[in-house]
Design an enzyme around this catalytic site. Structure first.
Site, PDB file in Angstrom:
ATOM      1  N   ASP A 242      24.223  92.492 -75.960  1.00 31.64           N
ATOM      2  CA  ASP A 242      25.232  93.487 -76.315  1.00 31.64           C
ATOM      3  C   ASP A 242      26.479  93.359 -75.463  1.00 31.64           C
ATOM      4  O   ASP A 242      27.490  93.989 -75.754  1.00 31.64           O
ATOM      5  CB  ASP A 242      24.648  94.900 -76.180  1.00 31.64           C
TER       6      ASP A 242
ATOM      7  N   ASP B  86      13.604 104.941 -78.120  1.00 28.34           N
ATOM      8  CA  ASP B  86      12.195 104.557 -78.140  1.00 28.34           C
ATOM      9  C   ASP B  86      11.311 105.754 -78.476  1.00 28.34           C
ATOM     10  O   ASP B  86      10.522 105.722 -79.423  1.00 28.34           O
ATOM     11  CB  ASP B  86      11.784 103.913 -76.805  1.00 28.34           C
TER      12      ASP B  86
HETATM   13  O1  LIG Z   1      23.894  99.384 -75.600  1.00 23.45           O
HETATM   14  C1  LIG Z   1      22.846  98.968 -75.133  1.00 23.45           C
HETATM   15  C2  LIG Z   1      22.225  99.591 -74.027  1.00 23.45           C
HETATM   16  C3  LIG Z   1      21.040  99.060 -73.529  1.00 23.45           C
HETATM   17  N1  LIG Z   1      20.482  97.962 -74.083  1.00 23.45           N
HETATM   18  C4  LIG Z   1      19.214  97.405 -73.526  1.00 23.45           C
HETATM   19  O2  LIG Z   1      18.227  98.395 -73.491  1.00 23.45           O
HETATM   20  C5  LIG Z   1      17.267  98.093 -72.494  1.00 23.45           C
HETATM   21  C6  LIG Z   1      16.914  99.312 -71.696  1.00 23.45           C
HETATM   22  O3  LIG Z   1      18.008  99.720 -70.926  1.00 23.45           O
HETATM   23  P1  LIG Z   1      17.849 100.214 -69.418  1.00 23.45           P
HETATM   24  O4  LIG Z   1      19.187 100.508 -68.883  1.00 23.45           O
HETATM   25  O5  LIG Z   1      16.985  99.273 -68.686  1.00 23.45           O
HETATM   26  O6  LIG Z   1      17.140 101.602 -69.663  1.00 23.45           O
HETATM   27  P2  LIG Z   1      15.882 102.249 -68.917  1.00 23.45           P
HETATM   28  O7  LIG Z   1      16.155 103.688 -68.769  1.00 23.45           O
HETATM   29  O8  LIG Z   1      15.521 101.489 -67.709  1.00 23.45           O
HETATM   30  O9  LIG Z   1      14.799 102.033 -70.036  1.00 23.45           O
HETATM   31  C7  LIG Z   1      13.923 102.994 -70.606  1.00 23.45           C
HETATM   32  O10 LIG Z   1      14.572 103.927 -71.458  1.00 23.45           O
HETATM   33  C8  LIG Z   1      15.271 103.377 -72.571  1.00 23.45           C
HETATM   34  C9  LIG Z   1      15.754 104.527 -73.423  1.00 23.45           C
HETATM   35  O11 LIG Z   1      16.649 105.336 -72.747  1.00 23.45           O
HETATM   36  C10 LIG Z   1      14.391 102.472 -73.384  1.00 23.45           C
HETATM   37  O12 LIG Z   1      15.161 101.814 -74.339  1.00 23.45           O
HETATM   38  C11 LIG Z   1      13.746 101.446 -72.498  1.00 23.45           C
HETATM   39  O13 LIG Z   1      12.894 100.607 -73.218  1.00 23.45           O
HETATM   40  C12 LIG Z   1      12.964 102.161 -71.422  1.00 23.45           C
HETATM   41  O14 LIG Z   1      12.322 101.220 -70.574  1.00 23.45           O
HETATM   42  C13 LIG Z   1      17.866  96.991 -71.627  1.00 23.45           C
HETATM   43  O15 LIG Z   1      17.193  95.791 -71.868  1.00 23.45           O
HETATM   44  C14 LIG Z   1      19.308  96.947 -72.084  1.00 23.45           C
HETATM   45  O16 LIG Z   1      19.834  95.658 -72.001  1.00 23.45           O
HETATM   46  C15 LIG Z   1      21.076  97.342 -75.161  1.00 23.45           C
HETATM   47  O17 LIG Z   1      20.589  96.331 -75.657  1.00 23.45           O
HETATM   48  N2  LIG Z   1      22.243  97.861 -75.665  1.00 23.45           N
END
Ligand SMILES: O=c1ccn([C@@H]2O[C@H](COP(=O)(O)OP(=O)(O)O[C@H]3O[C@H](CO)[C@@H](O)[C@H](O)[C@H]3O)[C@@H](O)[C@H]2O)c(=O)[nH]1
Ligand SMILES: [Mn+2]
Length: 709
Positions: free
Chosen positions: A150, A424
């Protein structure tokens, strides 16, 4: 897959088993009944105090305590869903091998990896994640790895071109040497029996790493974010497909963050491979066990679980957690304990990563197929052209365009659901409401490992995003408490409501962090005195809740030290992330702040921070407004506790009236210990910034002098 399920049924092969502990279940139910009775007693007491309150002040205090306890009781009641029927499962891989004899028996697998920001998510880590799944013990011609970028970053693209080359050496190396650790970084940091071949591999890995990191440091490759890319490479025969996708973006269209990225991948992969099974992974979650897809198949191919099984969720587990997990990053209740509880009902919620889906799940309920706008995107379409044919690439470009979704059902009826920052949770919830069920697979060797945030600021921001996303679901027309209960029954509805309303923990915790303490300074006694029977009710409820939490935590493999930090973070989150998240949500509802965004959690490692994390020092360091309520609560509790001690010393007999309040303040002080240290006793970069210390002490003086009036 139908035919394989039929074959499994004919051969009567047992692919998995489930185990319910009757003792635990009986205990939980009995305990719930006793606790519920005690709660009724508490509310009787509250009613009496409300009716007996003599002044406006005491009425307001009684109302606040009453509301707080209503929230606590609601959260307790909804959490019982997790405890009524917890389930453990096992897979029988040897029987799966009986069933799948030829490569062609294996269903194809599409792996989706999301990344969004090359600075917060270093490309080398994303590459390691991809390599770890490309090297799965699975017929290579059946695996395709799709990477969604992204950030549209040329650095990530460059890293993947390097990775594809390295994979051609790494995969055969893993197979030949039966390596289990197939994330190269994890392998080279944990491996000790060096051979010349390993040395050579390591040299190649290091060279690739340096090339990638150099490019990232320079940040110099052309940046293009307005067009969509699909690069696909099949490097030699013995390698899985690796496809880099960067969807088209424009300032005028809504991209729906990760859910949008995943829906693009759903469509792009449909045009290229359309595998019936999909694994979603975050870029920071690498595979720790090459047999993981086989474990998932033990459920997906099980004829007993049948056509209603929509996904197999593996718990999120983490590496690099500090000894006592100071920020409670493991979230044991969320990922392990509660998920096992849901597994005994209709199945665990989807947690965004480490989840194997049946592709059909994204196209309507189990018995009502929802057709996409193009027949070539439908789950039963068979791709006949090779990935690199022009026709396929053209279609892939089309479905990755920024306007493609206009006037389609993507995000509502099709694919991952839009409308919540926790896509999710919301997606899993909607799918389960449609009638899909799910399974938790929690093998002894962790299937995936992720990174935990190592600074308080990052943790609190992550949880703030979650709170906003959860409230978006709680107050939508799909609220679990109404829609969920109707679609899935009381217990499942309650379980999802427990999460949706998670941010309202902030109400009781904030009240209990300030009110009893300020009342103490004011000389008001708000709890029953020590020899009163009602005091026993309070103590039973407190010890019951904390005790049960501790026992569950220990049974799930936790230690006392980790539990202590877990309960501490529970209150810290409540007075900061959950409170701020709720406020931002309210502002959004009022139309004042309309631009809620997905703030990607940083996975980049700062050496100094990482050193402090290992020493278990709380990392403040930055000027975050969320630290203010934490620091203020800490000082108010300390002042109040000291005040109470002085009072007791001066008027010995009064202790039984203030004892309960002293207990609350004392508990606060013990929990806030790291905050005092960060305020006054540290001088490193992670201490509480003096400005914030000053601000919170001023607020404390203000509150305390107000209370002393
Ligand atoms: O516009 C976006 C924003 C994020 N991501 C991806 O989404 C994932 C999760 O993002 P992260 O910042 O790591 O979020 P976390 O809060 O650590 O993740 C938890 O919470 C998210 C929801 O808020 C879920 O999507 C994740 O699977 C869950 O592990 C990463 O691989 C990002 O690269 C995208 O692809 N596009
Ligand atoms: Mn993450």
């Amino acid at each position: 897959m139908e035919d394989i399920r039929a074959r499994a049924a004919a051969k009567a092969l047992l692919l998995n088993s489930q185990h319910i502990s009757p003792r635990a279940t009986t205990f939980n139910r009995l305990f719930a009944a006793i606790y519920a009775g005690t709660l009724l007693g508490l509310f009787y007491y509250h009613m009496a105090s409300l009716l007996n309150s003599t002044s406006l002040g005491s009425f307001l205090v009684s109302v606040s305590l009453f509301i707080s306890d209503v929230v606590l009781a609601f959260m307790w009641a909804t959490s019982q869903a997790f405890r009524m029927n917890p389930l453990l499962r096992r897979e029988f891989l040897e029987n799966l091998n009986e069933l799948l004899k030829k490569e062609s028996d294996f269903p194809a697998l599409d792996v989706f990896i999301c990344t969004a920001d090359p600075y917060k998510e270093p490309p080398m880590n994303v590459v390691n994640t991809a390599l770890s799944v490309m090297a799965y013990d699975y017929p290579t011609c059946k695996v395709s790895v799709y990477v969604s970028d992204d950030g549209g970053s040329a650095m990530t693209l460059f890293a993947f071109m390097e990775a594809a080359r390295f994979a051609a050496k790494w995969l055969p190396f893993c197979r030949k040497n039966e390596v289990i650790e197939r994330n190269p970084d994890a392998f080279f940091t944990s491996y000790h029996h060096w051979t010349s071949e390993t040395e050579e591999m390591k040299r190649m890995y290091e060279k690739m790493k340096i090339r990638v990191e150099n490019i990232c440091e320079k940040g110099k490759i052309l940046y293009s974010s307005t067009s969509s890319h699909c690069y696909s490479g099949t490097v030699g025969q013995a390698l899985p497909n690796l496809i880099y996708v960067s969807r088209q973006k424009s300032l005028t269209s809504n991209h729906h963050f990760k859910a949008g990225a995943l829906n693009t991948l759903l469509r792009v992969s449909a045009t290229m491979t359309n595998a019936p099974i999909i694994l979603t992974l975050d870029c920071d979650m690498y595979s720790n066990d090459p047999q993981t897809p086989s474990r998932a198949l033990c459920y997906i191919l099980d004829p007993k679980l049948g056509n209603n099984l929509g996904y197999v969720q593996f718990p999120q587990k983490f590496r690099g957690v500090s000894k006592n997990d100071i920020y409670a990053g493991e979230l044991k209740h969320l990922f392990i304990i509660n998920s096992a509880g849901l597994d005994g009902l209709l199945g665990p919620n989807y947690v965004g990563t480490g989840c194997f889906f049946v592709r059909r799940i994204f196209f309507g309920g189990p018995s009502s197929l929802e057709s996409p706008e193009l027949s070539k995107l439908s789950p039963n379409y068979v791709v006949e052209r090779p990935i690199q044919s022009q026709e396929v690439l053209d279609l892939a470009h089309l479905v990755a365009g920024c306007d493609y979704e206009n006037n389609t059902k993507w995000g509502s009826k099709l694919g991952f659901k839009y409308g919540s920052l926790v896509e999710d949770y919301f997606t899993g919830y909607c799918l389960q409401c449609e009638g899909w069920r799910s399974v938790l697979c929690n093998p002894n060797r962790a299937a995936f490992y992720g990174d935990v945030p190592i600074s308080l600021h990052v943790v609190l921001n992550q949880i703030k995003r979650w709170s906003i996303g959860l409230l978006e679901v709680a107050f939508s027309k799909y609220s679990p408490i109404t829609f969920g209960v109707r679609s899935m029954g009381l217990l499942m509805g309650f379980a999802y409501a427990h999460y949706a309303f998670w941010p309202i923990w902030s109400i009781p915790v904030t009240v209990y962090a300030f009110l009893p303490q300020l009342a103490l300074i004011n000389g008001t006694h708000i709890f029953p005195e020590v020899w009163d029977a009602w005091f026993v009710v309070y103590i039973l409820l407190f010890l019951g809740a904390y005790g049960e939490d501790l026992v569950e935590f220990l049974l799930a493999g936790g230690t006392f030290g980790k539990w202590w930090n877990d309960q501490r973070m529970w209150s810290i989150r409540a007075v900061s992330s959950l409170l701020f998240g709720s406020m931002e949500f309210i502002l959004k509802c009022l139309g004042i702040n309309s631009s809620l965004s997905f703030n990607v959690t940083s996975k980049a490692i700062d050496e100094e921070q990482s050193k402090r994390y290992k020493q278990e020092l709380f990392e403040f360091g930055v000027l975050s407004p969320m630290f203010v309520p934490i620091a203020t609560a800490a000082t108010v509790n300390l002042v109040s506790f000291i005040y109470g001690v002085i009072e007791i010393w001066r008027w010995g007999g009064a202790w039984k009236h203030v004892f309960a309040q002293m207990l609350v303040a004392g508990f606060g002080v013990v929990n806030c210990w790291p905050v005092y240290v960060a305020m006054a006793l540290r001088n490193d970069g992670g201490k509480l910034p003096p400005k914030l210390t000053f601000l919170s002490i001023s607020l404390t003086l203000l509150l305390c002098s107000f209370a002393a009036l």
